[in-house]
Design a protein around this motif. Structure first.
Motif, short mmCIF file in Angstrom:
data_model
loop_
_atom_site.label_atom_id
_atom_site.label_comp_id
_atom_site.label_asym_id
_atom_site.label_seq_id
_atom_site.Cartn_x
_atom_site.Cartn_y
_atom_site.Cartn_z
N HIS A 159 -8.45 8.50 -3.11
CA HIS A 159 -7.17 8.11 -2.52
C HIS A 159 -7.32 6.69 -1.98
O HIS A 159 -8.06 6.44 -1.04
N ARG A 160 -6.61 5.75 -2.61
CA ARG A 160 -6.69 4.34 -2.21
C ARG A 160 -5.37 3.87 -1.60
O ARG A 160 -4.30 4.15 -2.13
N THR A 161 -5.48 3.18 -0.47
CA THR A 161 -4.32 2.64 0.24
C THR A 161 -4.54 1.14 0.45
O THR A 161 -5.59 0.74 0.95
N HIS A 162 -3.55 0.34 0.07
CA HIS A 162 -3.70 -1.11 0.14
C HIS A 162 -2.44 -1.72 0.75
O HIS A 162 -1.35 -1.61 0.18
N TYR A 163 -2.60 -2.33 1.92
CA TYR A 163 -1.51 -3.07 2.56
C TYR A 163 -1.73 -4.56 2.34
O TYR A 163 -2.84 -5.07 2.55
N ARG A 164 -0.66 -5.27 1.96
CA ARG A 164 -0.69 -6.73 1.87
C ARG A 164 0.38 -7.30 2.78
O ARG A 164 1.49 -6.75 2.87
N TYR A 165 0.05 -8.42 3.45
CA TYR A 165 0.97 -9.04 4.39
C TYR A 165 1.24 -10.48 3.97
O TYR A 165 0.35 -11.19 3.48
N THR A 166 2.47 -10.92 4.17
CA THR A 166 2.84 -12.27 3.77
C THR A 166 2.34 -13.32 4.74
O THR A 166 2.27 -14.51 4.41
N GLN A 167 1.98 -12.91 5.97
CA GLN A 167 1.44 -13.82 6.97
C GLN A 167 0.21 -13.18 7.62
O GLN A 167 0.05 -11.96 7.57
N LEU B 118 -5.18 -4.99 4.21
CA LEU B 118 -5.95 -3.84 4.67
C LEU B 118 -6.10 -2.89 3.51
O LEU B 118 -5.11 -2.43 2.95
N GLN B 119 -7.34 -2.59 3.14
CA GLN B 119 -7.60 -1.67 2.03
C GLN B 119 -8.58 -0.61 2.50
O GLN B 119 -9.64 -0.92 3.05
N CYS B 120 -8.22 0.65 2.30
CA CYS B 120 -9.12 1.75 2.65
C CYS B 120 -9.11 2.76 1.50
O CYS B 120 -8.14 2.87 0.75
N GLU B 121 -10.21 3.48 1.39
CA GLU B 121 -10.37 4.44 0.30
C GLU B 121 -11.03 5.71 0.82
O GLU B 121 -12.01 5.65 1.56
N ALA B 122 -10.48 6.84 0.43
CA ALA B 122 -11.06 8.14 0.75
C ALA B 122 -11.50 8.81 -0.55
O ALA B 122 -10.73 8.87 -1.51
N THR B 123 -12.73 9.29 -0.58
CA THR B 123 -13.25 9.95 -1.78
C THR B 123 -14.04 11.19 -1.37
O THR B 123 -14.64 11.23 -0.29
N GLY C 157 2.30 -9.39 14.08
CA GLY C 157 2.21 -10.41 13.06
C GLY C 157 2.19 -9.80 11.68
O GLY C 157 2.50 -8.63 11.47
N GLY C 158 1.85 -10.61 10.70
CA GLY C 158 1.73 -10.12 9.34
C GLY C 158 2.94 -10.37 8.46
O GLY C 158 2.84 -10.27 7.24
N GLY C 159 4.10 -10.65 9.08
CA GLY C 159 5.29 -10.88 8.26
C GLY C 159 5.72 -9.63 7.52
O GLY C 159 5.70 -8.52 8.06
N GLN C 160 6.08 -9.79 6.25
CA GLN C 160 6.50 -8.66 5.42
C GLN C 160 5.28 -7.89 4.92
O GLN C 160 4.21 -8.46 4.70
N GLU C 161 5.48 -6.59 4.72
CA GLU C 161 4.39 -5.70 4.33
C GLU C 161 4.65 -5.11 2.96
O GLU C 161 5.78 -4.70 2.65
#
Length: 265
Positions: A7-15, A70-75, A249-253
């Motif tokens: 299970h992979r979760t990846h958040y990206r932020y514009t700022q 932010l990237q996290c992985e559960a295996t 912070g982080g702007g758009q997600e």
């Protein structure tokens, strides 16, 4: 059945973030319905483990200033035993699950319908099954019709939703007739249908004194079986979302999630 899960979760932020704290509810626990052979969480920062008020294993991570993703992985490897009944000694008194919650609260219309359906049922199990059938007939599975914040009453009135909504409606209906019920997050093994891997269903307490719970899956029209892998429980989705937290912070997600479930011979 034994399943290898990723299970992979990846958040990206514009700022760049100023700070962020996330709770990961991604760790299954041993129960009398499943065995966790091994499980690992990978994250960019150290994790702090804890057991929450509902008996779930969760982890907290913190990100400092400057991060833009932010990237996290559960295996891990989990073996399911295929029984719908679960004795759960952890967590609060099951009677606490009689209380309505933010996402699983019955309005007057749902309350009336639930009361009508259970009149002919002579025991808790029969009542729970009758309510599950009622929800399946009324709230059709339709992706894109609701959001993560849709309530049970809204899904009932809208007559459509996804597994989260169907579980919320069933939980709310059970509570309306005096049956303790809770929301379950987890995985479902559906070969050829990866969009169904992340799943939700409901558990209804048949015996509060013995803490005996019956798992009911409205989406697939069945009691819980060997295809279901349980991760967490709670009053509703908000209490056991896979990832939740706060940030500055982080702007758009932008969020990307992938779940892979492989049957192990």
């Amino acid at each position: 059945m034994k399943y290898q899960i990723r299970h992979r979760t990846h958040y990206r932020y514009t700022q760049p973030l100023r700070s962020a704290v996330q709770t990961l509810c991604l760790t299954p626990r041993h129960t009398d319905t499943q065995h966790v052979h091994h499980w690992q969480l990978h994250s960019p920062t150290p994790l702090q483990s804890q057991t929450d008020a509902w008996g779930n294993h969760s982890h907290v991570l913190a990100l400092g200033a400057g991060a833009r993703r932010l990237q996290c992985e559960a295996t891990g490897l989990v073996e399911t035993l295929g029984t719908p009944l679960q004795a759960d000694p952890l967590g609060p008194d099951p009677r606490l699950y009689l209380m309505p919650s933010g996402l699983a609260r019955a309005d007057e219309a749902l309350h009336r319908s639930a009361q009508t359906v259970v009149r002919g049922a002579d025991n808790r199990r029969a009542q729970a099954l009758a309510l599950a059938a009622m929800v399946a007939e009324r709230v059709l599975y339709r992706p894109g019709h609701t959001s993560a914040s849709t309530t049970a009453a809204e899904a009932w009135q809208g007559r459509a939703g996804v597994c989260q909504d169907q579980a919320h409606v069933l939980v709310a209906a059970c509570r309306a007739v005096g049956l303790p019920a809770r929301y379950v997050s987890g995985y479902f093994h559906a070969p050829g249908a990866p969009e169904l891997a992340s799943h939700a269903w409901a558990q209804v307490c048949l015996d509060p004194a013995e803490r005996c719970w019956l798992g009911l899956d409205v989406t697939h029209g069945c009691v819980v079986d060997e295809r279901h892998i349980q991760i967490a429980v709670g009053p509703d989705y908000a209490a056991c979302a896979p990832v939740r937290g706060v940030r500055s912070g982080g702007g758009q997600e932008q969020l990307t999630v992938s779940v892979e479930i492989t049957l192990v011979a």
